[in-house]
Design a protein around this motif. Structure first.
Motif, short mmCIF file in Angstrom:
data_model
loop_
_atom_site.label_atom_id
_atom_site.label_comp_id
_atom_site.label_asym_id
_atom_site.label_seq_id
_atom_site.Cartn_x
_atom_site.Cartn_y
_atom_site.Cartn_z
N ALA A 1 0.84 -1.21 0.00
CA ALA A 1 0.00 0.00 0.00
C ALA A 1 0.88 1.26 0.00
O ALA A 1 0.63 2.20 -0.77
CB ALA A 1 -0.92 -0.01 1.22
N ILE A 2 1.91 1.24 0.82
CA ILE A 2 2.82 2.40 0.85
C ILE A 2 3.49 2.59 -0.51
O ILE A 2 3.59 3.70 -1.03
CB ILE A 2 3.89 2.22 1.96
CG1 ILE A 2 3.23 2.27 3.33
CG2 ILE A 2 4.97 3.30 1.86
CD1 ILE A 2 4.15 1.88 4.48
N TYR B 1 4.26 13.63 -10.38
CA TYR B 1 5.34 14.50 -9.86
C TYR B 1 6.53 14.47 -10.82
O TYR B 1 7.11 15.50 -11.16
CB TYR B 1 5.71 13.99 -8.47
CG TYR B 1 7.03 14.44 -7.90
CD1 TYR B 1 7.29 15.78 -7.66
CD2 TYR B 1 8.01 13.51 -7.56
CE1 TYR B 1 8.50 16.18 -7.11
CE2 TYR B 1 9.21 13.89 -7.02
CZ TYR B 1 9.46 15.23 -6.80
OH TYR B 1 10.65 15.61 -6.26
N ILE C 1 1.85 6.20 -7.17
CA ILE C 1 0.77 7.03 -7.73
C ILE C 1 1.11 8.51 -7.61
O ILE C 1 0.83 9.29 -8.53
CB ILE C 1 -0.57 6.71 -7.02
CG1 ILE C 1 -1.06 5.33 -7.47
CG2 ILE C 1 -1.62 7.77 -7.30
CD1 ILE C 1 -2.24 4.81 -6.69
N THR C 2 1.71 8.89 -6.53
CA THR C 2 2.06 10.30 -6.37
C THR C 2 3.32 10.66 -7.14
O THR C 2 3.50 11.80 -7.55
CB THR C 2 2.26 10.66 -4.89
OG1 THR C 2 3.18 9.72 -4.32
CG2 THR C 2 0.96 10.60 -4.11
N TYR C 3 4.17 9.64 -7.35
CA TYR C 3 5.45 9.95 -8.00
C TYR C 3 5.29 10.19 -9.51
O TYR C 3 5.95 11.06 -10.07
CB TYR C 3 6.45 8.81 -7.77
CG TYR C 3 7.79 9.09 -8.39
CD1 TYR C 3 8.69 9.97 -7.78
CD2 TYR C 3 8.16 8.53 -9.62
CE1 TYR C 3 9.91 10.27 -8.35
CE2 TYR C 3 9.38 8.83 -10.20
CZ TYR C 3 10.25 9.69 -9.56
OH TYR C 3 11.46 9.99 -10.14
N GLN D 1 7.72 17.59 -2.38
CA GLN D 1 7.35 16.18 -2.47
C GLN D 1 8.57 15.28 -2.28
O GLN D 1 8.49 14.23 -1.63
CB GLN D 1 6.71 15.90 -3.84
CG GLN D 1 5.83 14.66 -3.82
CD GLN D 1 4.91 14.61 -5.01
OE1 GLN D 1 4.47 15.64 -5.50
NE2 GLN D 1 4.60 13.42 -5.46
N TYR E 1 9.09 12.27 0.53
CA TYR E 1 9.58 10.90 0.28
C TYR E 1 10.80 10.61 1.15
O TYR E 1 10.94 9.54 1.73
CB TYR E 1 9.97 10.73 -1.19
CG TYR E 1 8.81 10.68 -2.16
CD1 TYR E 1 7.74 9.84 -1.94
CD2 TYR E 1 8.80 11.46 -3.31
CE1 TYR E 1 6.67 9.78 -2.82
CE2 TYR E 1 7.75 11.41 -4.21
CZ TYR E 1 6.68 10.58 -3.96
OH TYR E 1 5.64 10.53 -4.84
N VAL F 1 2.39 1.61 -3.46
CA VAL F 1 1.42 2.04 -4.47
C VAL F 1 1.13 3.53 -4.31
O VAL F 1 1.11 4.27 -5.32
CB VAL F 1 0.12 1.20 -4.36
CG1 VAL F 1 -1.01 1.81 -5.18
CG2 VAL F 1 0.38 -0.23 -4.84
N VAL F 2 0.93 3.96 -3.09
CA VAL F 2 0.69 5.40 -2.85
C VAL F 2 1.88 6.22 -3.33
O VAL F 2 1.73 7.24 -4.02
CB VAL F 2 0.41 5.67 -1.34
CG1 VAL F 2 0.41 7.16 -1.05
CG2 VAL F 2 -0.92 5.05 -0.94
N GLY F 3 3.07 5.72 -3.00
CA GLY F 3 4.28 6.41 -3.45
C GLY F 3 4.36 6.49 -4.95
O GLY F 3 4.67 7.54 -5.53
N ILE G 1 11.08 4.01 -1.88
CA ILE G 1 10.65 5.35 -1.41
C ILE G 1 11.84 6.33 -1.47
O ILE G 1 11.70 7.48 -1.89
CB ILE G 1 10.08 5.26 0.04
CG1 ILE G 1 8.84 4.35 0.07
CG2 ILE G 1 9.74 6.65 0.58
CD1 ILE G 1 7.63 4.84 -0.67
#
Lengths: 491, 306
Positions: free
Chosen positions: B16-17, B28, B23-25, B42, B46, B19-21, B91
């Motif tokens: 989950a961490i 960005y 999706i935001t990356y 951002q 990270y 995937v969130v990373g 990350i």
């Protein structure tokens, strides 16, 4: 005797206090851990003694090498912490740091957005380091990726974040993705307004074979006979009459009284030409006073009698007659050179006759809000009252004002390889510049092609408004500024 | 530690961490002019999250050292160490803009981090394979730290065995574990066994005694892993077979017992070898992790300051 292992004997195999003793593997692990940590600290301390370069996330750009190890020159203390706490973008290097050395002239504007002071930065303009990112190695900070420019200029029909919209750009709704995709035709070509220069030139005639007046051994003029690059070999110098035209197009006043039956005239303003004519005729009469004649009736006939032979003429009248004669000669010569039927100046230039000139000047004055044209007309009238006016040629020094170009890297090409229509051009109004498609033949974002980045041609800052912020300094002053008093003292 | 169903929640949390990373990356990365970097808002987020995970993973050492801490079960700490430590690498890669560092310190940090992660993965794989192998191939496994002591005991048993048929053996070596042999209980045991060993030598036992002293006894040296014919199961069996032909029938049982002791010694040697593999990766993983954490703290402080 067989081996007998009792439970007691087996239990005694294990030393119950074994874990209290140091074991080689555990000791090695512990020693290596301490060693690695100490080694890491020693490495950092050792490298920091020489410079703080070890902490940098990559070398600074080529132009900043001089003070590359002085972090505080650009970074503000605890700037990155502010990034986290306030969510600012790149506050550790503010525009203030950059503008200590760079004026950072604003983006060039064709028309400043409403309310914006020309030369000022707009609120929506990006921070310096938004585009110019440091610590990316020995690169030029100005060499930006296309996507940096396309952040604001992807859609040329819309306003940029700072409220600015490009003028005279026809995109037909397309989005710019690269030079190859979506870049519109160059505005000067797309506008089809033609070359508005006020000078007559026929390229086709000039490039004709067997042209009269060519230097011996030359069958045809070449482009470089008239178009020569400037010192930087970037743009072409303006065509200069004395250098490029005079050999074939001399300006003479045909008059039998002068040596060689002609008087070579200067290529200059009408007022200068007028003064030159007067001086030339004065010199002529000084050496040949008998030239001056007056009309006199002799035996009921009107004859031209040299004034020197008129014994009745008094001294004052003699001077007056001499002046009248000079003015008459000058006026006649001016008419021969600048008159409406003359092909001396008007072969190339647009010449406005005195009456038309006055009307034209009035029109200019009315059209000009700032009165610059009116002032120029007034100046012209002061300098040359009643004289014809040679209109400024208005040949643009640069055609594409929002881009830069250099002929030098293109020197392996024939001129006509890009300026394809030169041979056939007969009118001044023909725009002979290559279009975007011509450039795209070589400039493509593909391997084995010339670069096609935005910054290859376009520059963000209007460098024409840039100045030396702190003036020009001595070497010791610069070293003192960058490295402190100790450095300058050594010098 | 075996990765089994008990790891599920840590795996879910880590994925989950990640995937969130991710999706935001992606946006960005696409929208940051000049590419993403550690100094942007951002990028710093990270970096902060990645460093927190690294520090947490590093706290496993402290948790093991201070066993009285009531901060969750040690096994749970290991699970968290594995998965949060593993996920901290991508990350940190997001923090670095998918680069391996452009400066000296950042490059060193990234390479150290890569070594720590790779050695950790290697360790996890080893810990899946080797314990089962130990169980299969070393049925008489003992505490690793006690292996030399047990080997010495095997040697003493072999000495007693040979002395029972060939009289007192004369060997120049001193016992490897003098302190263990000098304990009162141990000394009494030695006296008893030696008393029984003062028997009349069995006829033909000279050959056995010579074989024992030259080949077998050095095999019971407690330090290091021996080599030679006795180290391989097949070559050892062949060697004992050849000796058996030279001995009278009365000594065959003694020879069989000696062969059993050698077999046990061989197992302990294998245990030692497997143990070195099982824990050897930690000699790389832990020291590099210490250096990494220390340098990360320096990097974080300097980066936050400038």
């Amino acid at each position: 005797m067989a081996i007998v292992r009792t439970t007691k004997a087996l239990a005694k195999r294990i030393d119950l206090h074994y874990f209290k003793r140091h074991h080689p593997l555990r000791s090695l692990k512990s020693g290596l851990s301490w060693g690695a940590a100490i080694l890491a600290v020693l490495w950092v301390c050792g490298t920091t003694r020489r410079s703080s370069v070890v902490f940098m996330n990559g070398p600074v750009s080529t132009r900043h090498q001089l003070f590359g190890v002085s972090c505080e020159k650009c970074h503000e203390p605890w700037g990155a912490l502010q990034t986290l706490t306030r969510g600012d973008e790149h506050p550790s290097v503010s525009d203030r740091s950059c503008s200590a050395c760079h004026e950072g002239p604003p983006h060039h504007w064709q028309t400043p957005p409403e309310g914006a002071r020309p030369g000022s930065k707009l609120s929506g303009d990006p921070a310096c380091i938004h585009c110019h990112q440091e610590h990316r190695g020995h690169t030029a900070l100005a060499a930006l990726a296309d996507r940096t420019c396309l952040e604001c200029h992807r859609s040329l029909d819309k306003n940029t974040p700072s409220g600015y919209k490009l003028q005279n750009v026809r995109t037909e709704g397309k989005q710019v993705d690269s030079f190859l995709s979506g870049h519109p035709e160059f505005a000067r070509i797309a506008s089809r307004s033609g070359d508005t220069a006020r000078v007559s030139l026929n390229h086709s005639v000039h490039l004709r074979k067997g042209l009269a007046g060519l230097p011996q051994g030359r069958a045809q003029l070449a482009c470089e006979d008239c178009h020569q690059p400037d010192g930087a070999r970037a743009y072409m110098r303006p065509v200069d009459y004395e250098t490029h035209c005079a050999a074939c197009h001399p300006i003479n006043l045909n008059d039998d009284r002068f040596p060689a039956k002609m008087l070579p005239l200067p290529h200059d303003e009408p007022a200068v030409v007028s003064r030159f004519l007067q001086t030339s005729f004065a010199a002529l009469v000084a050496s040949n006073p008998e030239q001056i004649t007056v009309e006199k009736k002799v035996r009921r006939k009107t004859e031209q009698i040299p004034i020197l032979g008129d014994k009745e003429l008094k001294a004052d009248a003699f001077v007056q007659e001499q002046r009248k004669w000079l003015e008459a000669q000058r006026d006649a010569a001016e008419k021969a050179v600048l008159g409406p039927k003359s092909q001396t100046c008007q072969l190339c230039h647009v010449v406005t006759q005195p009456v038309e000139a006055a009307a034209s000047e009035q029109k200019d004055e009315a059209a000009s809000g700032e009165g610059k044209e009116a002032a120029a007309a007034e100046e012209h009238q002061k300098k040359a009252p009643g004289l014809a006016k040679v209109e400024p040629t208005a040949i643009p020094a640069r055609w594409f004002v929002h881009s830069r170009f250099a002929h030098e890297p293109h020197r392996m090409l024939q001129c006509v390889a890009c300026h394809t229509e030169v041979d056939a051009s007969e009118k001044t109004s023909d725009v002979l510049l290559p279009g975007v498609e011509t450039c795209r033949e070589c400039h493509r974002p593909e391997p084995n092609h010339a670069r096609a980045d935005c910054v290859e041609c376009h520059v963000f800052h209007d460098k024409l408004t840039s100045t030396h912020l702190n003036g020009r300094n001595t070497v010791s002053e610069v070293l003192k500024e960058y490295f402190g008093p100790a450095s300058s003292g050594a010098k | 530690m075996i990765v089994d169903s008990t790891h599920t929640r840590w795996i879910i949390l880590s994925v989950a961490i990640l995937v969130v990373g991710l999706i935001t990356y992606v946006p960005y990365h696409a929208t940051t002019p000049g590419g993403p970097g550690g100094g942007t808002f951002q990028g710093l987020i990270y970096g902060f999250v990645g460093t927190a995970m690294m520090v947490f993973a590093g706290l496993l050492g402290a948790r093991k050292r201070v066993r009285i801490w009531r901060l969750g079960r040690a096994q749970e700490w290991v699970r968290a160490h594995i998965w949060l430590g593993l996920i901290s690498f991508p990350i940190i890669l997001f923090h670095a803009g998918m680069s391996f560092g452009r400066g000296s310190l950042t490059s060193v940090l990234m390479w150290l981090f890569a070594i720590v992660i790779l050695s950790g993965i290697l360790g996890l794989v080893i810990q899946h394979v080797l314990p089962r192998m130990l169980l299969d191939r070393v049925p008489r496994e003992t505490v690793y730290e006690q292996v030399p002591r047990v080997i010495d005991q095997l040697r003493q048993e072999a000495d007693t065995l040979i002395e029972s048929v060939s009289g007192v053996i004369d060997h120049p070596e001193q016992p490897a574990f003098a302190e263990a042999s000098s304990s009162p209980g141990r000394r009494a045991h030695d006296l008893r066994t030696r008393a029984t060993a003062l028997a009349v030598p069995v006829e033909g036992s000279d050959e056995l005694k010579r074989f024992y002293l030259i080949e077998v006894r050095p095999f019971f040296h407690p330090e290091g892993i021996p080599e030679g014919e006795l180290m391989g199961a097949k070559t050892s069996s062949a060697r004992f077979g050849r000796i058996r032909l030279l001995l009278p029938r009365d000594l065959h049982d003694t020879l069989r017992d000696l062969e059993t002791l050698c077999e046990e010694r061989r197992e302990l040697a294998l245990q030692q070898k497997l143990h070195h593999w099982l824990h050897g990766w930690l000699l790389v993983h832990i020291p590099i992790a210490y250096a990494l954490l220390l340098l990360s703290v320096i990097h974080a402080l300097m980066s936050l300051f400038y």
